[in-house]
Design a protein around this motif. Structure first.
Motif, PDB file in Angstrom:
ATOM      1  N   TYR A  10      50.144  40.708  39.634  1.00 17.09           N
ATOM      2  CA  TYR A  10      48.764  40.229  39.607  1.00 17.09           C
ATOM      3  C   TYR A  10      48.750  38.717  39.784  1.00 17.09           C
ATOM      4  N   VAL A  11      48.113  38.260  40.836  1.00 19.78           N
ATOM      5  CA  VAL A  11      47.957  36.821  41.066  1.00 19.78           C
ATOM      6  C   VAL A  11      46.711  36.384  40.300  1.00 19.78           C
ATOM      7  N   LEU A  15      55.740  34.814  37.658  1.00 19.36           N
ATOM      8  CA  LEU A  15      55.895  33.836  38.729  1.00 19.36           C
ATOM      9  C   LEU A  15      54.902  32.703  38.489  1.00 19.36           C
ATOM     10  N   HIS A  16      55.421  31.503  38.350  1.00 10.95           N
ATOM     11  CA  HIS A  16      54.582  30.313  38.249  1.00 10.95           C
ATOM     12  C   HIS A  16      55.252  29.256  39.114  1.00 10.95           C
ATOM     13  N   ARG A  17      54.727  29.084  40.310  1.00  4.90           N
ATOM     14  CA  ARG A  17      55.357  28.233  41.308  1.00  4.90           C
ATOM     15  C   ARG A  17      54.412  27.117  41.732  1.00  4.90           C
ATOM     16  N   PHE A  50      49.576  25.560  43.484  1.00  2.09           N
ATOM     17  CA  PHE A  50      50.303  26.379  42.513  1.00  2.09           C
ATOM     18  C   PHE A  50      49.822  27.812  42.566  1.00  2.09           C
ATOM     19  N   LEU A  51      50.680  28.702  42.095  1.00  2.45           N
ATOM     20  CA  LEU A  51      50.375  30.121  41.983  1.00  2.45           C
ATOM     21  C   LEU A  51      50.888  30.585  40.633  1.00  2.45           C
ATOM     22  N   LEU A  52      50.075  31.370  39.946  1.00  3.51           N
ATOM     23  CA  LEU A  52      50.407  31.911  38.633  1.00  3.51           C
ATOM     24  C   LEU A  52      50.188  33.423  38.697  1.00  3.51           C
ATOM     25  N   ALA A  53      51.248  34.197  38.426  1.00  5.37           N
ATOM     26  CA  ALA A  53      51.160  35.652  38.573  1.00  5.37           C
ATOM     27  C   ALA A  53      51.872  36.368  37.429  1.00  5.37           C
ATOM     28  N   ASP A 113      56.244  33.877  48.920  1.00  5.50           N
ATOM     29  CA  ASP A 113      57.124  33.831  47.755  1.00  5.50           C
ATOM     30  C   ASP A 113      56.788  34.976  46.789  1.00  5.50           C
ATOM     31  N   ALA A 114      55.501  35.196  46.547  1.00  5.56           N
ATOM     32  CA  ALA A 114      55.074  36.289  45.667  1.00  5.56           C
ATOM     33  C   ALA A 114      55.474  37.640  46.256  1.00  5.56           C
ATOM     34  N   CYS A 115      55.319  37.798  47.556  1.00  5.54           N
ATOM     35  CA  CYS A 115      55.707  39.052  48.213  1.00  5.54           C
ATOM     36  C   CYS A 115      57.208  39.278  48.100  1.00  5.54           C
TER      37      CYS A 115
END
Length: 180
Positions: free
Chosen positions: A81-82, A41-43, A54-57, A103-105
């Protein structure tokens, strides 16, 4: 607008990372491209053509060499893993971080992943991250000393299933004694 990150977003992502590098790890264009390719996940959140967050997981099994990711990989069978979540200072406390975590959840739940894992600095302290993650229900499962003892991070998990432990033989209570 919440959307997938693209290489065109990398300059803005790097600028955001640099603005908060004191509580993150440094990131350059080559490393970002490598992480982007491996990410589950890269949002980004974009508003008026500007990247505000941004979030990178990463999922378990990723070919990711981050020491904190590896710490969780040794202890969790299935997890998201975030690696980093960054919200521009001008828009903090307006819900961008929560939007990214929702979004990650959703991704984790859709993939039957029970745990979201992350860490944040406790020495030197990052009180904003501590408050944010506490509101989400993250719990500490260990601590790690980095940079020759100059930095301590709190290893955190959010249990999406509400189970009291992290995995068989690894409970919240025993996490501090786990090898690092």
């Amino acid at each position: 607008m919440l959307r997938d990150a693209t290489p065109a977003d990398f300059p803005a992502i790097l600028a955001l990372n640099e603005a908060f590098v004191a509580v993150l790890s440094p990131l350059d264009a080559a490393r970002l491209a490598q992480l982007h390719a491996q990410a589950a996940l890269h949002r980004v959140i974009e508003h008026d053509g500007r990247i505000e967050a941004f979030l990178l997981a990463f999922r378990e099994g990723a070919d990711y060499d981050g020491a904190n990711y590896q710490w969780f990989a040794q202890r969790l069978a299935r997890f998201l893993y975030v690696d980093r979540i960054v919200v521009a200072g001008t828009v903090q406390a307006r819900g961008a971080g929560s939007r990214l975590y929702r979004d990650a959840c959703a991704l984790a739940s859709g993939d039957a992943v029970t745990f979201i894992a992350c860490e944040f600095d406790i020495e030197p302290p990052n009180p904003a991250s501590r408050r944010f993650h506490a509101r989400w229900g993250f719990r500490e499962v260990g601590q790690r000393q980095l940079d020759g003892g100059n930095k301590t991070v709190s290893m955190q998990v959010l249990d999406l299933a509400g189970a009291p432990g992290v995995m068989p033989g690894f409970s919240i209570a025993s996490a501090d004694s786990a090898p690092s």
